[in-house]
Design a protein around this motif. Structure first.
Motif, short mmCIF file in Angstrom:
data_model
loop_
_atom_site.label_atom_id
_atom_site.label_comp_id
_atom_site.label_asym_id
_atom_site.label_seq_id
_atom_site.Cartn_x
_atom_site.Cartn_y
_atom_site.Cartn_z
N THR A 154 -7.58 0.27 7.50
CA THR A 154 -8.10 0.95 6.15
C THR A 154 -8.06 2.55 6.35
N TRP A 155 -7.63 3.12 5.20
CA TRP A 155 -6.57 4.58 5.18
C TRP A 155 -8.17 5.06 5.63
N LEU A 156 -9.51 4.53 5.22
CA LEU A 156 -10.49 5.14 5.82
C LEU A 156 -11.04 6.36 7.19
N SER A 157 -10.07 5.07 8.00
CA SER A 157 -10.64 5.00 9.50
C SER A 157 -9.70 6.15 9.46
N ARG A 158 -8.46 6.62 9.44
CA ARG A 158 -8.11 7.94 9.14
C ARG A 158 -9.30 9.15 9.45
N TYR A 159 -10.45 8.68 8.83
CA TYR A 159 -11.43 9.94 8.53
C TYR A 159 -12.63 9.78 9.52
N ASN A 165 0.82 8.12 -11.13
CA ASN A 165 -0.85 7.89 -10.48
C ASN A 165 -1.84 8.69 -10.58
N GLU A 166 -2.41 8.94 -10.45
CA GLU A 166 -3.88 10.85 -10.28
C GLU A 166 -2.82 11.53 -11.22
N ALA A 167 -2.14 11.49 -12.30
CA ALA A 167 -2.51 12.89 -13.17
C ALA A 167 -3.15 14.26 -13.19
N GLY A 181 3.29 -3.13 -7.71
CA GLY A 181 3.79 -2.32 -7.51
C GLY A 181 2.92 -0.74 -7.67
N HIS A 182 3.33 -0.21 -6.61
CA HIS A 182 2.26 1.32 -6.50
C HIS A 182 3.43 2.59 -5.99
N THR A 183 3.40 3.53 -6.24
CA THR A 183 3.42 3.96 -7.56
C THR A 183 4.95 4.66 -8.14
N ILE A 228 -8.26 1.86 -12.36
CA ILE A 228 -9.57 2.77 -11.68
C ILE A 228 -9.41 2.35 -10.50
N GLN A 229 -9.22 3.93 -9.84
CA GLN A 229 -9.10 2.88 -8.08
C GLN A 229 -10.48 2.55 -7.21
N GLY A 230 -11.80 3.51 -7.72
CA GLY A 230 -12.85 2.61 -7.28
C GLY A 230 -13.24 2.48 -6.26
N HIS A 231 -12.55 3.70 -5.58
CA HIS A 231 -13.01 4.59 -4.00
C HIS A 231 -14.06 4.87 -3.70
N LEU A 232 -15.52 4.00 -3.14
CA LEU A 232 -16.53 4.27 -4.04
C LEU A 232 -17.45 4.60 -2.46
N GLU A 249 0.88 -1.08 -0.16
CA GLU A 249 0.75 -0.13 0.57
C GLU A 249 0.58 1.14 -0.58
N ASN A 250 2.16 1.44 0.41
CA ASN A 250 2.86 2.64 0.80
C ASN A 250 4.47 1.99 0.93
N ASP A 251 4.92 1.02 0.83
CA ASP A 251 6.16 0.58 0.92
C ASP A 251 6.96 1.13 -0.64
N THR A 302 -8.43 -0.75 -9.19
CA THR A 302 -7.03 -1.23 -7.76
C THR A 302 -7.40 -0.43 -6.49
N GLU A 303 -7.80 0.17 -6.49
CA GLU A 303 -8.18 -0.09 -4.82
C GLU A 303 -9.72 0.29 -3.88
N LEU A 304 -10.63 -0.39 -4.93
CA LEU A 304 -12.02 -1.01 -4.28
C LEU A 304 -12.01 -0.46 -2.56
N ALA A 356 5.26 7.82 -10.12
CA ALA A 356 5.58 8.56 -10.68
C ALA A 356 4.18 9.51 -9.84
N TRP A 357 3.87 10.20 -8.66
CA TRP A 357 2.93 11.21 -7.91
C TRP A 357 3.80 11.87 -7.58
N HIS A 358 2.02 12.60 -7.03
CA HIS A 358 2.56 14.17 -6.22
C HIS A 358 2.27 13.78 -4.50
O1 9MR Z 1 -3.74 3.97 2.08
C1 9MR Z 1 -2.71 5.33 1.86
C2 9MR Z 1 -1.86 5.66 3.10
O2 9MR Z 1 -2.45 4.89 3.74
C3 9MR Z 1 -1.35 6.74 2.87
O3 9MR Z 1 -1.02 7.61 3.63
C4 9MR Z 1 -1.60 7.11 1.05
C5 9MR Z 1 -0.52 8.74 0.90
O4 9MR Z 1 0.45 7.83 0.66
O5 9MR Z 1 -2.05 6.99 0.47
C6 9MR Z 1 -3.27 5.91 1.01
O6 9MR Z 1 -3.13 5.35 -0.51
C7 9MR Z 1 -4.00 6.00 -1.39
C8 9MR Z 1 -3.23 5.50 -2.86
O7 9MR Z 1 -2.02 5.38 -2.37
C9 9MR Z 1 -3.56 6.26 -4.31
N1 9MR Z 1 -4.86 6.37 -4.46
C10 9MR Z 1 -5.93 7.08 -3.44
C11 9MR Z 1 -5.51 6.21 -1.70
C12 9MR Z 1 -6.40 6.66 -0.40
O8 9MR Z 1 -6.07 7.59 -0.80
#
Ligand code: 9MR
Length: 378
Positions: A337-342, A170-172, A123-125, A254-258, A87-89, A287-289, A127-129
């Motif tokens: 899940t990253w969503l638990s941060r929000y 990613n996400e251009a 592999g992810h990713t 297609i990430q698919g964050h719904l 996910e981040n490595d 890729t990211e449902l 070139a991203w910002h």
């Molecule tokens: O789930 C990832 C979270 O742990 C990281 O802090 C964050 C920033 O690197 O990225 C999250 O994953 C993202 C993915 O790399 C690209 N698409 C959106 C994902 C959710 O934000």
């Protein structure tokens, strides 16, 4: 100010979604409950087996730090997944402590884990910002191409032969806020190299690993809302232009964050988009449902049904398109899940993935299983 879904992805869900979703907490549960639908499944096959029966790959994202210390979690991943994505490595921030250093420790651990369990690795990713190291901010226009190419050559070569696919860029595109005609986000890479960074990145990746599937990955293409409509149009133009210049690109991710409360899923528009991408000879990977339950009522049964319903509706359209070759969820358990941060306004734990935080299968799992079972064979 109304934030786009892309921005809420980046900033958190504080101002989640705006129009259409602000009143959700006041709606009755029955607006979401589908008591007649229990998402029954047949048989006892895993998700990867059901997917494989149709020529599809199923997998999930996971962080090395969680897999290494949580055996229960590692077992679930190994059982249900045919592919894993760190996910981040493998992001720059993790791999590049300094301009001269590459730290492959966590990525290599994940590569070893997938090998040991017979899974593919993704592999992810490249070139991203986001998730870039601080030192990257200091590079000049003159250095930019060389820095980007060196990173991609080194990292992609390191995993060559072991990587199923790479999210090269990613996400251009940002259909919500970009002022540019091509809707490219004004990121650091664009400021340094303009749109050329995309082509440079793909060519560098292909040179370093001629066998990996090279993917352009993006978000916010799922709904019939103006910003997603603009993003889909801009992605099609980008893909066409890359193909016309023979840039080595093989798939759209297609990430698919719904969002379970978002009702503006337009089957026809989504189907047409997939078919246009497929028509260019590209594969498509989901890729990211995952499904946000942030705007849903508290009741777990209501939430789980709504999340499962969103998945089944989405995947039933996606998997009808035979170019869709993989479905990857962004995590497999609500435990990570990253969503638990929000957090939800009521602070209840979010329920967005196939397994609960206690590693129980949820209806979301059934929905994915049912979608594979119903999918046409590739
Ligand atoms: O789930 C990832 C979270 O742990 C990281 O802090 C964050 C920033 O690197 O990225 C999250 O994953 C993202 C993915 O790399 C690209 N698409 C959106 C994902 C959710 O934000």
């Amino acid at each position: 100010m109304k934030l786009s879904r892309r921005q809420t992805l980046q900033l958190g869900f504080g101002a989640f979604l705006g129009a259409g979703c602000t009143q959700m907490s006041q709606l009755s549960n029955s607006a979401f409950g589908m008591p007649s639908k229990d998402f029954p499944i047949k048989g006892s096959l895993s998700l990867k087996q059901r997917a494989a029966a149709k020529g599809i790959i199923f997998g999930a994202a996971a962080n090395q730090r969680d897999v290494v210390r949580d055996t229960e979690y590692a077992q679930v991943l190994a059982k249900d997944c045919g592919i894993l994505v760190p996910e981040n490595d493998l992001k720059w921030a993790d791999l590049r402590p300094s301009p001269d250093q590459f730290d492959f420790q966590r990525g290599d651990w994940m590569a070893q884990f997938t090998k040991q369990h017979g899974l593919l690795l993704r592999g992810h990713t490249l070139a991203w910002h986001q998730s870039n190291p601080e030192w990257l901010k200091d590079i000049t226009r003159q250095q930019a191409e060389q820095v980007l190419v060196k990173h991609i050559h080194t990292v992609v070569k390191h995993y060559a032969g072991r990587m199923h696919s790479w999210d090269v860029v990613n996400e251009a595109i940002d259909g919500a806020w970009s002022d540019r005609a091509d809707k490219l986000q004004p990121t650091q890479w664009v400021k340094l190299l303009d749109k050329n960074y995309i082509e440079i990145a793909f060519r560098a990746a292909a040179a370093a690993d001629p066998n990996a599937i090279l993917v352009y990955n993006d978000t916010s293409v799922d709904y019939d809302v103006p910003e997603d409509n603009r993003t889909r149009a801009a992605i099609l133009k980008l893909l066409e232009s890359l193909k016309s210049r023979n840039v080595p690109i093989h798939a759209l991710g297609i990430q698919g964050h719904l969002d379970a409360a978002e009702k503006r899923f337009n089957e026809k528009k989504f189907r047409d988009f997939l078919s246009e991408v497929a028509g260019m000879g590209l594969k498509i990977l989901i890729t990211e449902l995952d499904v946000s339950d942030r705007s849903l009522p508290a009741d777990i049964h209501v939430r789980d049904r709504a999340v499962a319903d969103a998945i089944e509706q989405y995947l039933s359209v996606a998997l009808d398109e035979r170019a869709v070759s993989a479905v990857i969820t962004w995590g497999i358990s609500d435990r990570y899940t990253w969503l638990s941060r929000y957090p939800r306004p009521d602070k209840l734990p979010v329920r967005t993935l196939p397994y609960s935080d206690t590693m129980q299968r949820k209806l979301a799992w059934n929905a994915i299983a049912r979608s594979f079972d119903a999918a046409p064979k590739r």
